[in-house]
Design a protein around this motif. Structure first.
Motif, short mmCIF file in Angstrom:
data_model
loop_
_atom_site.label_atom_id
_atom_site.label_comp_id
_atom_site.label_asym_id
_atom_site.label_seq_id
_atom_site.Cartn_x
_atom_site.Cartn_y
_atom_site.Cartn_z
N GLU A 19 -7.27 -4.62 -8.99
CA GLU A 19 -6.51 -3.59 -8.52
C GLU A 19 -5.52 -3.57 -7.13
O GLU A 19 -4.52 -3.39 -7.01
CB GLU A 19 -7.14 -2.10 -8.51
CG GLU A 19 -7.52 -2.01 -9.99
CD GLU A 19 -8.55 -0.86 -10.19
OE1 GLU A 19 -9.24 -0.47 -9.21
OE2 GLU A 19 -8.75 -0.22 -11.36
N SER A 20 -6.38 -4.01 -6.09
CA SER A 20 -5.95 -4.13 -4.92
C SER A 20 -4.95 -5.22 -4.75
O SER A 20 -3.94 -4.95 -4.03
CB SER A 20 -7.11 -4.38 -3.95
OG SER A 20 -7.94 -3.41 -3.67
N LEU A 25 0.64 -7.16 -4.62
CA LEU A 25 1.78 -8.01 -5.23
C LEU A 25 2.98 -7.15 -5.81
O LEU A 25 4.20 -7.59 -5.53
CB LEU A 25 1.23 -8.83 -6.44
CG LEU A 25 0.17 -10.09 -5.89
CD1 LEU A 25 -0.77 -10.61 -7.27
CD2 LEU A 25 0.86 -11.18 -5.43
N ASP A 26 2.67 -6.08 -6.30
CA ASP A 26 3.79 -5.23 -6.84
C ASP A 26 4.69 -4.63 -5.52
O ASP A 26 5.77 -4.24 -5.62
CB ASP A 26 3.31 -4.17 -7.74
CG ASP A 26 2.78 -4.68 -8.75
OD1 ASP A 26 3.11 -5.76 -9.47
OD2 ASP A 26 2.06 -3.95 -9.82
N GLU A 27 4.12 -4.61 -4.72
CA GLU A 27 4.71 -4.21 -3.30
C GLU A 27 5.74 -5.12 -2.85
O GLU A 27 6.28 -4.74 -1.68
CB GLU A 27 3.66 -3.56 -2.30
CG GLU A 27 3.09 -2.09 -2.73
CD GLU A 27 1.99 -1.96 -1.62
OE1 GLU A 27 1.52 -2.54 -0.77
OE2 GLU A 27 1.50 -0.72 -2.06
N GLY A 28 5.62 -6.45 -3.18
CA GLY A 28 6.34 -7.34 -2.89
C GLY A 28 5.68 -8.26 -1.78
O GLY A 28 6.49 -9.35 -1.14
N ASN A 29 4.41 -8.26 -1.42
CA ASN A 29 3.80 -9.10 -0.62
C ASN A 29 3.49 -10.50 -1.36
O ASN A 29 3.34 -10.51 -2.36
CB ASN A 29 2.40 -8.39 -0.39
CG ASN A 29 2.34 -7.44 0.74
OD1 ASN A 29 2.84 -7.32 1.79
ND2 ASN A 29 2.08 -6.23 -0.03
N THR A 30 3.44 -11.59 -0.85
CA THR A 30 3.63 -12.86 -1.19
C THR A 30 1.95 -13.17 -1.12
O THR A 30 1.24 -12.71 -0.41
CB THR A 30 4.13 -13.98 -0.20
OG1 THR A 30 3.67 -13.94 0.95
CG2 THR A 30 5.68 -13.57 -0.11
#
Length: 90
Positions: A19-20, A25-30
Motif C-alpha cells: 500500500e505504501s 508510485l502513484d504520486e509520481g515518485n520513481t
C-alpha cells in the motif's frame, strides 16, 4: 483491494508495504527515489522488489482494465450473463 493482496502474496511482503509503495508510485515518485529516500515508509523495500512490484502492478491494472472493457463490449451486445462475468473475472 485485490491487486494489493495479490502483490503482497507474490512478493512475500506485507500488505502495508504494498500500500505504501503503490501510494508513492502513484504520486509520481520513481523507484530509485523510493528505494533511497523513502525506506521508512515502505518498510525497507529495496529497488529490486520495488521494480518487480511496479511491473506487476502495471500488468495487473492493465489486465483489470481489459476485463472491464471486455465486459462492457459484451454488455453492449446484451449478451453478458453472470456466468460470463464470472469466467472473465477468473
Amino acid at each position: 483491494m485485490e491487486i494489493f493482496n495479490i502483490l503482497a502474496e507474490e512478493l512475500k511482503i506485507k500488505l502495508s508495504q504494498v500500500e505504501s509503495a503503490v501510494k508513492l508510485l502513484d504520486e509520481g515518485n520513481t523507484v530509485p527515489f523510493i528505494a533511497r529516500y523513502r525506506k521508512e515508509v515502505t518498510g525497507g523495500l529495496d529497488d529490486e522488489v520495488l521494480r518487480t512490484l511496479t511491473d506487476r502492478l502495471t500488468y495487473l491494472r492493465n489486465l483489470e482494465a481489459r476485463r472491464e472493457e471486455v465486459k462492457n463490449l459484451i454488455a453492449a451486445q446484451e449478451k453478458l450473463t453472470p456466468e460470463l462475468i464470472d469466467a472473465i473475472d477468473r
